[in-house]
Design an enzyme around this catalytic site. Structure first.
Site: not given
Ligand code: NAD
Length: 522
Positions: A206, A281, A315, A416
């Site tokens: 997804k 992650e 991240c 963040e």
């Molecule tokens: P997000 O949490 O908003 O979304 C991530 C994914 O989760 C998207 O595909 C989104 O559609 C889905 N999602 C959102 N709500 C959901 C729910 N209730 N149920 C299931 N899926 C859901 O994050 P973002 O804004 O897309 O990405 C940025 C974040 O990702 C930052 O906090 C960053 O630090 C983190 N990140 C972490 C790593 C790591 O390896 N630790 C790597 C890259 C990004």
């Protein structure tokens, strides 16, 4: 100078042929077949029944493609198809080297199409072509490394305490859900899809609404490389509907999630309810530490790269810069000069170092956090606004920003930002540094700049982080495990054991005595 508000009412331009757009790429135009308005459900390319996704090029603000996303019902079809495909293709019981052969072919296809993937990812995320090329090649490497790890993975014969042969074996989980963020699509796709497939599972991916295209292209490449139909579905759509259904679906054996901590926590609750394994992650607020004995040129280059590459949308961005008080003013002055000198521009310009952010909405959220920090006492040493270059006026740009004058408890040091914003903080000695660096809910990464390797080791051990870099930053290898502590995550990705995290461990005892168990007394 323009403020983000000047751009908020900007209207987007729609493409004339929304259903079948092709993307410009350095090698010409991508075939329409790669870019039509179709998602990949249960081994079939279909027009989604979900909401219309308008993909905007962050460098221009123009809509370059539209896509009808998935709906929760697609999750049901994809999971059913995944389960059937695993059985019908024999994927789970195939010998490791046979599954590995398919993964090598996918890796080679990704490599062969790296330029197209990079062009697509640059227009979708805004990132520089140099970065998206590197991500595409790294994704190819991930598939190949995973194939090699699969071929060489061994199961363990454990020392018996009786007349047995005891074997610890691993089995696939069935159908696995991969939920990914928008910041580095092809890399996070490969990091989940390769080991999950290698383990003998089907995968339902997804991708986020903001950046769906590269994952769809990866599915086309996997299909062409001979991955049996149904083993991979790609369902771009909103997290709250499609993502939620995926996590809750009883046929999903594990969720591998990369994204924000808030979403991760929600999914952890879903996993707890189902008693389902989950890898998270999540976000970070990583400290990068400059000791007084550091090679300041090396430290400067590393700190600039750590926070401003990918426009800070990483991240592991080194967003809290701790500098020893004795060199603080000198180093910060050089940091500010360095940040001002960075070239801001479109990701397609080879000279660009700081490309636009993923979109205007996110850029405005970053700007609002900086404005808030300033209202509560932060001093802007550079940046803190959108560029005033008229050529960049329509893009989602934000200048590399250095803030000072707050302590580590300030919101801007604790939350963040996910943008090109560093906060500089002085420290007095190692214990002061460790206390401040660890005073955060996050524990993802850390950078240490020093000439003293004993101090580097002590500090690396004392700081709570899944990854620590010494005299370097933001360097990765698929063979090195990656994880986050505290609110930065649960579980580990990458490394030889990455495949095992998509498998259930099973112990088998084989009796070698041929005798009845004595307890029965016969
Ligand atoms: P997000 O949490 O908003 O979304 C991530 C994914 O989760 C998207 O595909 C989104 O559609 C889905 N999602 C959102 N709500 C959901 C729910 N209730 N149920 C299931 N899926 C859901 O994050 P973002 O804004 O897309 O990405 C940025 C974040 O990702 C930052 O906090 C960053 O630090 C983190 N990140 C972490 C790593 C790591 O390896 N630790 C790597 C890259 C990004």
């Amino acid at each position: 100078m323009k403020t983000p508000m000047d751009f908020q009412s900007r209207t987007t331009t729609r493409p004339t042929a929304a259903a079948t757009v092709s993307f410009p790429s350095p090698g010409g135009r991508l075939p329409v077949a790669d870019t039509v308005d179709e998602i990949y459900v249960a081994g079939r390319w279909v027009r989604g029944a979900g909401e219309l996704i308008e993909s905007v090029d962050p460098a221009t603000g123009e809509v370059f493609a539209t896509l009808h996303g998935a709906v929760p019902g697609d999750v049901d079809n994809a999971v059913d198809a995944g389960r059937r495909a695993v059985a019908a293709s024999g994927w789970a019981t195939m010998l490791p080297h046979e599954r590995a052969a398919v993964l090598y072919r996918i890796g080679n296809a990704v490599e062969a199409h790296a330029e197209r993937i990079a062009a697509l990812q640059t227009i979708d995320t805004g990132k520089t072509l140099a970065e998206t090329r590197a991500l595409a090649h790294s994704a190819a490497g991930t598939f190949r490394y995973t194939a090699a790890a699969l071929e060489t993975a061994e199961e363990v014969v454990t020392p018996p305490r009786g007349p047995f042969v005891t074997v610890s074996t691993y089995e696939p989980m069935g159908v696995v859900g991969a939920i990914t963020p928008w910041n580095s699509p092809i890399a996070s796709d490969a990091q989940k899809i390769a080991p999950a497939l290698a383990a003998g599972n089907a995968v339902v991916s997804k991708p986020p609404v903001w950046t769906p295209w590269v994952t769809l292209l990866l599915a086309r490449l996997a299909e062409d490389a001979g991955l049996p139909a149904g083993l991979l579905s790609v369902l771009p759509g909103p997290g709250r509907t499609v993502g939620d259904r995926l996590a809750r679906h009883p046929g999903i054996g594990k969720i591998s999630f990369t994204g924000g901590t808030r979403t991760g926590r929600t999914l952890a609750h879903v996993a707890a309810e189902k008693l389902m394994p989950i890898t998270l992650e999540l976000g970070g607020k990583s400290p990068t530490v400059v000791f007084e004995d550091a090679d300041l040129e090396q430290a400067l280059a590393g700190v600039l790269f750590g926070i401003f590459s990918s426009s800070g949308q990483s991240c592991i961005a080194g967003s809290r810069v701790f500098v020893h008080r004795s060199i603080h003013d000198e180093f910060v002055a050089r940091l500010v000069d360095g940040a001002r000198a960075l070239r801001v521009g479109p990701g397609t310009d080879p000279a660009t170092q700081v490309a636009p952010m993923v979109g205007h909405e996110h850029r405005d959220a970053v700007a609002a956090m900086v404005d808030d920090a300033v209202r509560t006492g932060a001093q802007v040493l550079c940046g803190g606004s959108v560029p005033d270059d008229p050529a960049l006026a329509d893009g989602a740009y934000y200048l590399p920003t250095v803030l000072a004058g707050v302590d580590n408890s300030a919101t801007i040091c604790q939350e963040e930002v996910f943008g090109p914003v560093a906060v500089v903080l002085p420290f007095d000695d190692e214990s002061d540094l460790v206390a401040q660096a660890n005073d955060t809910v996050y524990g993802l990464a850390c950078g240490i700049w020093t000439a003293d390797y004993r101090r580097a080791w002590r500090t690396a051990k004392a700081i709570q982080a899944g990854t620590v870099w010494v005299n370097t930053y933001k360097q990765f290898s698929i063979s090195t495990p990656f994880s986050g502590l505290k609110d930065s995550g649960i579980g580990t990705e990458k490394g030889r054991d990455g495949i095992r995290s998509y498998m259930n461990q099973k112990s088998i005892y084989l009796d070698m005595s041929g005798a009845p168990l004595p307890w029965a007394g016969r």
